[in-house]
Design an enzyme around this catalytic site. Structure first.
Site, PDB file in Angstrom:
ATOM      1  N   SER A 191       1.066  -1.279   0.039  1.00 20.09           N
ATOM      2  CA  SER A 191      -0.052   0.077   0.035  1.00 20.09           C
ATOM      3  C   SER A 191       0.854   1.145  -0.007  1.00 20.09           C
ATOM      4  CB  SER A 191      -0.958   0.002   1.167  1.00 20.09           C
ATOM      5  OG  SER A 191      -1.533   1.275   1.350  1.00 20.09           O
ATOM      6  N   TYR A 204      -1.770  -1.054  10.849  1.00 20.36           N
ATOM      7  CA  TYR A 204      -1.722  -1.735   9.528  1.00 20.36           C
ATOM      8  C   TYR A 204      -0.711  -1.161   8.576  1.00 20.36           C
ATOM      9  CZ  TYR A 204      -3.712  -1.393   4.538  1.00 20.36           C
ATOM     10  OH  TYR A 204      -3.894  -1.529   3.127  1.00 20.36           O
TER      11      TYR A 204
HETATM   12  P1  NAD Z   1     -11.550  -5.731   0.213  1.00 21.83           P
HETATM   13  O1  NAD Z   1     -12.372  -5.510   1.442  1.00 21.83           O
HETATM   14  O2  NAD Z   1     -12.478  -5.931  -0.903  1.00 21.83           O
HETATM   15  O3  NAD Z   1     -10.480  -7.000   0.336  1.00 21.83           O
HETATM   16  C1  NAD Z   1      -9.974  -7.488   1.484  1.00 21.83           C
HETATM   17  C2  NAD Z   1     -10.340  -8.902   1.499  1.00 21.83           C
HETATM   18  O4  NAD Z   1      -9.598  -9.562   2.405  1.00 21.83           O
HETATM   19  C3  NAD Z   1     -11.688  -9.325   1.894  1.00 21.83           C
HETATM   20  O5  NAD Z   1     -12.645  -9.328   0.677  1.00 21.83           O
HETATM   21  C4  NAD Z   1     -11.693 -10.728   2.733  1.00 21.83           C
HETATM   22  O6  NAD Z   1     -12.137 -11.759   1.691  1.00 21.83           O
HETATM   23  C5  NAD Z   1     -10.207 -10.707   2.777  1.00 21.83           C
HETATM   24  N1  NAD Z   1      -9.982 -10.961   4.283  1.00 21.83           N
HETATM   25  C6  NAD Z   1      -9.711 -10.104   5.114  1.00 21.83           C
HETATM   26  N2  NAD Z   1      -9.816 -10.834   6.548  1.00 21.83           N
HETATM   27  C7  NAD Z   1      -9.432 -11.999   6.242  1.00 21.83           C
HETATM   28  C8  NAD Z   1      -9.304 -13.391   7.006  1.00 21.83           C
HETATM   29  N3  NAD Z   1      -9.300 -13.385   8.189  1.00 21.83           N
HETATM   30  N4  NAD Z   1      -9.444 -14.555   6.251  1.00 21.83           N
HETATM   31  C9  NAD Z   1      -9.744 -14.406   5.006  1.00 21.83           C
HETATM   32  N5  NAD Z   1     -10.011 -13.564   4.135  1.00 21.83           N
HETATM   33  C10 NAD Z   1      -9.754 -12.205   4.710  1.00 21.83           C
HETATM   34  O7  NAD Z   1     -10.628  -4.491   0.090  1.00 21.83           O
HETATM   35  P2  NAD Z   1      -9.493  -4.097  -0.985  1.00 21.83           P
HETATM   36  O8  NAD Z   1      -9.336  -2.586  -0.845  1.00 21.83           O
HETATM   37  O9  NAD Z   1      -9.698  -4.745  -2.239  1.00 21.83           O
HETATM   38  O10 NAD Z   1      -8.194  -4.866   0.023  1.00 21.83           O
HETATM   39  C11 NAD Z   1      -7.307  -5.730  -0.988  1.00 21.83           C
HETATM   40  C12 NAD Z   1      -6.076  -5.379  -0.311  1.00 21.83           C
HETATM   41  O11 NAD Z   1      -5.485  -4.117  -0.945  1.00 21.83           O
HETATM   42  C13 NAD Z   1      -5.612  -5.476   1.039  1.00 21.83           C
HETATM   43  O12 NAD Z   1      -4.409  -5.972   1.180  1.00 21.83           O
HETATM   44  C14 NAD Z   1      -5.404  -3.968   1.362  1.00 21.83           C
HETATM   45  O13 NAD Z   1      -4.669  -3.725   2.387  1.00 21.83           O
HETATM   46  C15 NAD Z   1      -4.723  -3.332   0.050  1.00 21.83           C
HETATM   47  N6  NAD Z   1      -5.014  -2.137  -0.218  1.00 21.83           N
HETATM   48  C16 NAD Z   1      -6.078  -1.461  -0.188  1.00 21.83           C
HETATM   49  C17 NAD Z   1      -6.315   0.013  -0.458  1.00 21.83           C
HETATM   50  C18 NAD Z   1      -7.359   0.888  -0.708  1.00 21.83           C
HETATM   51  O14 NAD Z   1      -7.342   1.941  -0.674  1.00 21.83           O
HETATM   52  N7  NAD Z   1      -8.594   0.029  -0.810  1.00 21.83           N
HETATM   53  C19 NAD Z   1      -4.954   0.655  -0.526  1.00 21.83           C
HETATM   54  C20 NAD Z   1      -3.690   0.013  -0.538  1.00 21.83           C
HETATM   55  C21 NAD Z   1      -3.768  -1.394  -0.340  1.00 21.83           C
END
Ligand code: NAD
Ligand code: MG
Length: 299
Positions: A191, A204
């Site tokens: 991230s 985080y």
């Molecule tokens: P999202 O909520 O759609 O995806 C995260 C997923 O993690 C969930 O759908 C869930 O299935 C899974 N998850 C969480 N806890 C879990 C557990 N205990 N067991 C199994 N699965 C679990 O959100 P997203 O934003 O698409 O996140 C995806 C990745 O992107 C993450 O690693 C997040 O840190 C990273 N990220 C997101 C952003 C943002 O702004 N959305 C920015 C930078 C990085």
């Protein structure tokens, strides 16, 4: 909201919705189906061009957000795809499974909690068996919960964040490396928070810095085995992670406005990075971090 075509020349600042957004709050882990406006994961916009022929891919967090976009893109590029997610996300996951199958590809679903070591390891082993191989492991699952003051971060939250973001990644990479062929690709998800941490993400942000270091170290360790390990580092992306407590609720209406592009990214705007890093086209790329941040710059 979904643009019909990602390939026509257009102004990227206007390509997707800009703030202000409606206030919205979901409970953890949040569903894509409850987001307003709807995010674009490539359902109608991503076009494959045969870049991952017959690959076998596992995507954690493949039900929603960035993982869903990667899963759809992998299938459109010719891969069979297994996704892992939490049981409460079954409705989002069902849609992704249907989208993968609509491409004529095999799809497998692994609901369960990857913060549990046994389950995390089992997902990789079972995905390998069901897919008949494992060429691509995209670790996208993540936990993010904003807390304004350090005094209010509980040990329970700290532990859960580290277990999902760091420990599960470690366990699942161990299992993946035991079965991956030469040419295999591991893609981690860090991230902008790894290098530009927000004050409310004290647990985080360091997990994302850990993922960066892990990626670089592992890449150097397994390069001689013919496995590449790279990282995607997104900026703010319109996903249920954010509206289910990833951000303080008051920040959702202006989400993404801090970027030079003045809008959040959409999950599908991460897809080309996962596809490139998964494909043999990036054969000389390992230990790298690819950002997609609307101009915020990772590093
Ligand atoms: P999202 O909520 O759609 O995806 C995260 C997923 O993690 C969930 O759908 C869930 O299935 C899974 N998850 C969480 N806890 C879990 C557990 N205990 N067991 C199994 N699965 C679990 O959100 P997203 O934003 O698409 O996140 C995806 C990745 O992107 C993450 O690693 C997040 O840190 C990273 N990220 C997101 C952003 C943002 O702004 N959305 C920015 C930078 C990085
Ligand atoms: Mg989800």
């Amino acid at each position: 909201m979904a643009v019909k075509d990602l390939y026509t020349l257009q102004d990227p600042t206007k390509q997707y919705p800009q703030p202000k957004f409606r206030s919205q709050k979901q409970s953890v882990p949040g569903l894509d189906s409850k987001m307003t406006p709807k995010a674009d994961h490539g359902e109608t916009s991503y076009r494959g061009s045969g870049r991952l022929p017959n690959r076998k891919a596992l995507v954690t967090g493949g039900d929603s957000g960035i993982g869903r976009a990667a899963a759809i893109a992998f299938a459109r590029e010719g891969a069979d795809v297994a996704i892992s997610y939490l049981p409460s996300e079954e409705s989002d996951a069902k849609e992704v499974i249907a989208l993968i199958e609509a491409e004529g590809r095999k799809a497998f679903a692994f609901p369960g909690d990857i913060s549990n070591e046994r389950f995390a390891r089992k997902v990789v082993k079972d995905a390998y068996k069901k897919l008949g191989g494992l060429d691509i492991f995209a670790a996208v699952a993540g936990k993010q919960h904003a807390v304004e003051k350090i005094a209010d971060v509980t040990t329970k939250q700290m532990e859960e964040t580290y277990r999902v973001n760091v420990f599960a990644l470690f366990w699942m990479c161990q299992e993946a490396l035991a079965v991956m062929p030469k040419g295999g690709s591991i893609i981690t998800t860090a991230s902008i928070q790894a290098t530009h941490p927000s004050p409310s993400l004290l647990d985080y942000a360091p997990t994302k810095a850990a993922i960066l270091a892990f990626t670089r170290a592992l890449a150097r360790q397994v390069a001689e085995d013919g496995i590449r390990v790279n990282c995607v580092a997104p900026g703010p992306v319109w996903t249920p992670l954010q509206s289910s407590g990833g951000q303080p609720a008051k920040k959702i209406p202006a989400f993404g406005s801090e970027t030079p592009m003045k809008r959040p990214g959409q999950p599908v705007e991460m897809s080309p990075l996962y596809v490139l890093l998964a494909s043999q086209e990036s054969s000389y790329v390992t230990g790298e971090v690819y950002g997609a941040t609307g101009g915020l710059e990772v590093g």
